[in-house]
Design a protein around this motif. Structure first.
Motif, short mmCIF file in Angstrom:
data_model
loop_
_atom_site.label_atom_id
_atom_site.label_comp_id
_atom_site.label_asym_id
_atom_site.label_seq_id
_atom_site.Cartn_x
_atom_site.Cartn_y
_atom_site.Cartn_z
N ARG A 134 14.43 -33.76 22.27
CA ARG A 134 15.62 -34.58 22.14
C ARG A 134 16.51 -34.34 23.35
O ARG A 134 16.70 -33.19 23.75
CB ARG A 134 16.37 -34.17 20.86
CG ARG A 134 17.43 -35.15 20.44
CD ARG A 134 17.91 -34.83 19.05
NE ARG A 134 18.78 -33.66 19.04
CZ ARG A 134 19.09 -32.98 17.95
NH1 ARG A 134 18.54 -33.30 16.79
NH2 ARG A 134 19.89 -31.95 18.01
N VAL A 143 25.36 -40.01 19.92
CA VAL A 143 26.80 -39.79 20.04
C VAL A 143 27.06 -38.32 19.73
O VAL A 143 26.74 -37.84 18.63
CB VAL A 143 27.60 -40.70 19.07
CG1 VAL A 143 29.09 -40.41 19.19
CG2 VAL A 143 27.30 -42.17 19.35
N ALA A 189 28.94 -34.83 18.86
CA ALA A 189 30.03 -34.45 17.98
C ALA A 189 31.27 -34.13 18.81
O ALA A 189 31.17 -33.51 19.87
CB ALA A 189 29.63 -33.25 17.15
N ILE A 225 23.45 -25.64 10.43
CA ILE A 225 22.49 -26.50 11.11
C ILE A 225 23.12 -27.79 11.62
O ILE A 225 22.94 -28.16 12.76
CB ILE A 225 21.32 -26.85 10.17
CG1 ILE A 225 20.37 -25.66 10.11
CG2 ILE A 225 20.58 -28.09 10.65
CD1 ILE A 225 19.02 -26.00 9.62
N SER A 226 23.87 -28.47 10.75
CA SER A 226 24.44 -29.74 11.19
C SER A 226 25.82 -29.54 11.80
O SER A 226 26.48 -30.50 12.18
CB SER A 226 24.48 -30.73 10.04
OG SER A 226 25.03 -30.13 8.89
N GLY A 227 26.27 -28.30 11.88
CA GLY A 227 27.54 -27.99 12.52
C GLY A 227 27.33 -27.14 13.76
O GLY A 227 26.43 -27.40 14.55
N LEU A 260 22.14 -35.50 12.95
CA LEU A 260 21.11 -34.53 13.34
C LEU A 260 21.73 -33.15 13.51
O LEU A 260 22.91 -32.95 13.29
CB LEU A 260 20.45 -34.98 14.65
CG LEU A 260 19.84 -36.39 14.64
CD1 LEU A 260 19.28 -36.72 16.00
CD2 LEU A 260 18.76 -36.51 13.57
N GLU A 261 20.91 -32.21 13.93
CA GLU A 261 21.36 -30.84 14.13
C GLU A 261 22.54 -30.80 15.10
O GLU A 261 22.58 -31.55 16.08
CB GLU A 261 20.21 -29.97 14.65
CG GLU A 261 19.09 -29.73 13.65
CD GLU A 261 18.14 -30.92 13.50
OE1 GLU A 261 18.23 -31.88 14.28
OE2 GLU A 261 17.30 -30.86 12.57
N GLY A 262 23.47 -29.91 14.83
CA GLY A 262 24.62 -29.75 15.70
C GLY A 262 25.63 -30.88 15.57
O GLY A 262 26.55 -31.00 16.37
N GLY A 263 25.45 -31.73 14.57
CA GLY A 263 26.38 -32.83 14.35
C GLY A 263 26.15 -34.02 15.27
O GLY A 263 26.94 -34.96 15.28
N LEU A 264 25.07 -33.97 16.05
CA LEU A 264 24.73 -35.10 16.92
C LEU A 264 24.39 -36.32 16.06
O LEU A 264 23.66 -36.21 15.09
CB LEU A 264 23.52 -34.73 17.79
CG LEU A 264 23.07 -35.76 18.82
CD1 LEU A 264 24.09 -35.85 19.96
CD2 LEU A 264 21.70 -35.40 19.37
#
Lengths: 324, 265
Positions: free
Chosen positions: A11, A192, A194, A254-256, B164-168
């Motif tokens: 990615r 996009v 974060a 993980i998502s943060g 996705l991971e890391g808020g992406l």
């Protein structure tokens, strides 16, 4: 045939670590079964990734096409299904990631083969895989047995097998794109990033991290007071951010964010995998939680098993006294 | 814009203090001390469906697999703005895996006209993150998993963001009809109004047993499963934290002492 396929994940210009983790796991299983490990890599201009995969695999199948520059599960699924039907591997391992969960279940249905997800441990008993999964946020585990099949599609949890050293020199085979028509049902647009807010918790040296155990938003000031006494920033588990008690950029997991403070003090966090993955870089971890079986105590250096509404004010007072 | 939302009733283990104990069968947990709630991610899916309905018109259908006790979760979704509901209920459905669960849900979709099917992206008990995407393939529809934003951008087209991971965020365009699995935090789930609750008590919940699904014995439950959970166990834990003993005054004194010693205070 005991061959194992591993889907390489990349990615934004990076081969993701999960790829090497699963290739390592596949290597361990292949040693047992006498099969070969094939990394399957879809991408555009990915020679560098192919080289990295080759040191963990017996073979790397590369489909290099602009179609795969960015992940699109619809395109990946078509291509992977066609390759699998030709190559007939015994296991197909995919990361249980944002990409993997968007792809692996539908692939398994298309191939009409057994599937399970978020696997934390995988072994072979004879020819058949046996999987271990976690339930109820990691509080208990379960053993998954599969019906007889020629092929199994399995999604593996991130960081469940540490990536090894590599050291193989697999053959890199470039093959034609098996998908010959453009995929139109779903199109990638853009990534996009974060947003970063007023506090960048990845840079914080001290964090007080709060979870659902604080129960209500009106208890936030108590946590802020502890953080202030310690000179720490506040971070949180997903639940607290979902509830809107802290902004998204304070989420650890993980998502943060992935954080690496000197002190990570958790309050009312049970320690589900999704959260603890983000705090592994912390030096000293302290957990305050009422449930003695909460997974967080496996990751903490010091624990207090008690009602947080008693401990937090007492601790705040003690720290204030100490600082004078 | 007709939306079908699949909702699951789960034990309320959201409180980190809730203890989970394996029952005597080894394949279940002691539920006697649990209260039951809608699965967290499904709650956001319900809200997203109702927001779409309010913006675009259309109907929201709630689908659940569960016993009569799951009606409370279904009724609450109806009270918030759902129009009708289907509950799949048969003792033969017990121990269904991902595949058998998705097959059951797909059997309920047969007579429905919809533009989007929504599920939560993960359940808080089993955590497979798979039923929605499995269902999509069974219905032969495109899908997007872990969706945190949904926008209608034209006839038969959505722009959605996958987290996705890391808020992406991965932004993509997808054709309808499609299946979206909705992530927690996507919106702010509303509370049902008294008026809504009263109206919901009059809305129909259609119950489908095995015969009504048109499926056979060997397509549902454990018989219809290909990946069977055969037994729970208590995780083998590594080294645990050093637990500080005493009342709150004592533990906080010990902890602040340790923090000072380590130069953290």
């Amino acid at each position: 045939m005991h061959d194992i396929f591993v889907l390489a994940e990349h990615r934004e210009g990076e081969l993701r670590e999960i790829t090497l983790e699963i290739l390592t796991l596949a290597g361990q299983l292949a040693e047992q079964s006498g099969g070969k490990v094939t990394a399957v890599l879809f991408g555009s201009g990915v020679d560098d990734y192919a080289g990295k995969c080759a040191s963990f695999a017996d073979r790397v199948l590369v489909v290099d096409d602009p179609m795969y520059e960015n992940f699109n599960s619809a395109a990946y699924q078509q291509a992977l299904a066609l390759l699998i039907k030709t190559e007939k591997p015994h296991l197909v391992l995919i990361g249980n990631t944002g990409q993997g969960v968007d792809l692996a279940p539908s692939l398994a249905v298309e191939l009409d083969v057994p599937y399970s997800s978020d696997i934390v441990a995988l072994t072979l008993e004879g020819d058949k895989p046996v999987a271990t999964r976690q339930y109820y946020g990691g509080k208990i585990e379960g053993r998954i047995e599969f019906k007889d099949a020629d092929l199994y599609v399995l999604a593996i949890r991130e960081a469940s097998t540490p990536a090894g050293e590599g050291g193989k020199s697999g053959e890199i085979q470039k093959i034609d794109n098996p998908v010959t028509t453009e995929v139109t049902v779903r199109k990638f647009l853009e990534y996009v990033e974060a947003a970063i807010g007023e506090v960048d918790i990845t840079q914080s040296t001290m964090l007080v991290s709060v979870g659902r155990g604080i129960r209500e938003e009106k208890n936030m000031p108590m946590m802020e007071e502890l953080a202030e006494a310690l000179g720490a920033d506040l971070s949180a588990s997903r639940a607290v951010v979902d509830a809107g008690w802290l902004p998204t950029d304070r989420q650890v997991g993980i998502s943060g964010k992935t954080v690496s403070p000197k002190l990570y003090l958790t309050v009312g966090i049970s320690g589900a995998f999704q959260h603890v993955t983000g705090m592994k870089g912390a030096d000293v971890v302290v957990a305050i939680n009422k449930d003695p079986d909460a997974p967080i105590f496996q990751y903490a250096d010091y624990g207090i098993v008690d009602d947080l509404f008693k401990v937090v004010p007492a601790l705040t007072e003690k720290i204030k006294e100490m600082k004078g | 814009m007709n939306v079908v939302v699949c909702v699951k009733q789960v034990p309320d283990t959201s409180d980190p203090d809730t203890e989970v104990h394996i029952d005597s069968s080894g394949k279940g947990v002691d539920e006697s001390k649990f209260s039951f709630v809608i699965n967290d991610a499904d709650n956001y899916a319900v809200e997203e469906a109702i927001l779409l309905k309010e913006d675009q018109g259309g109907e929201v259908t709630i689908v659940n697999i569960g016993p009569e006790a799951a009606n409370q979760v279904v009724r609450m979704a109806l009270a918030k703005g759902g129009d009708q509901a289907i509950r799949l209920d048969d003792e033969k459905f017990a121990f269904s895996d991902i595949t058998a669960t998705a097959r059951l849900l797909s059997s309920a979709m047969g007579d429905l006209e919809f533009d989007i099917v929504m599920t939560g992206c993960i359940s808080s008990d089993d955590g497979y993150s798979a039923v929605g995407v499995t269902l999509a393939q069974m219905l032969d529809l495109p899908h997007a998993a872990m969706v945190k934003s949904v926008e209608v951008i034209g006839e038969g087209k959505l722009k959605v963001g996958r987290e996705l991971e890391g808020g992406l965020m991965e932004m993509l365009e997808i054709e309808t009809p499609c299946v979206l699995t909705i992530q927690t935090g996507t919106n702010e789930p509303r509370y049902a109004s008294f008026k809504g609750i009263r109206a919901a008590s009059k809305k129909e919940i259609k119950v489908m047993d095995l015969a009504a699904t048109g499926l056979s014995d060997d397509q549902v439950g454990e018989a219809g499963s290909t990946a069977v959970m055969v037994g729970y166990s208590v995780p083998v834990v590594g080294e645990l934290a050093e637990i500080l003993e005493g009342d709150a005054g004592e533990t906080s004194a010990k902890l602040s002492g340790i923090l000072k010693e380590k130069g953290l205070v």
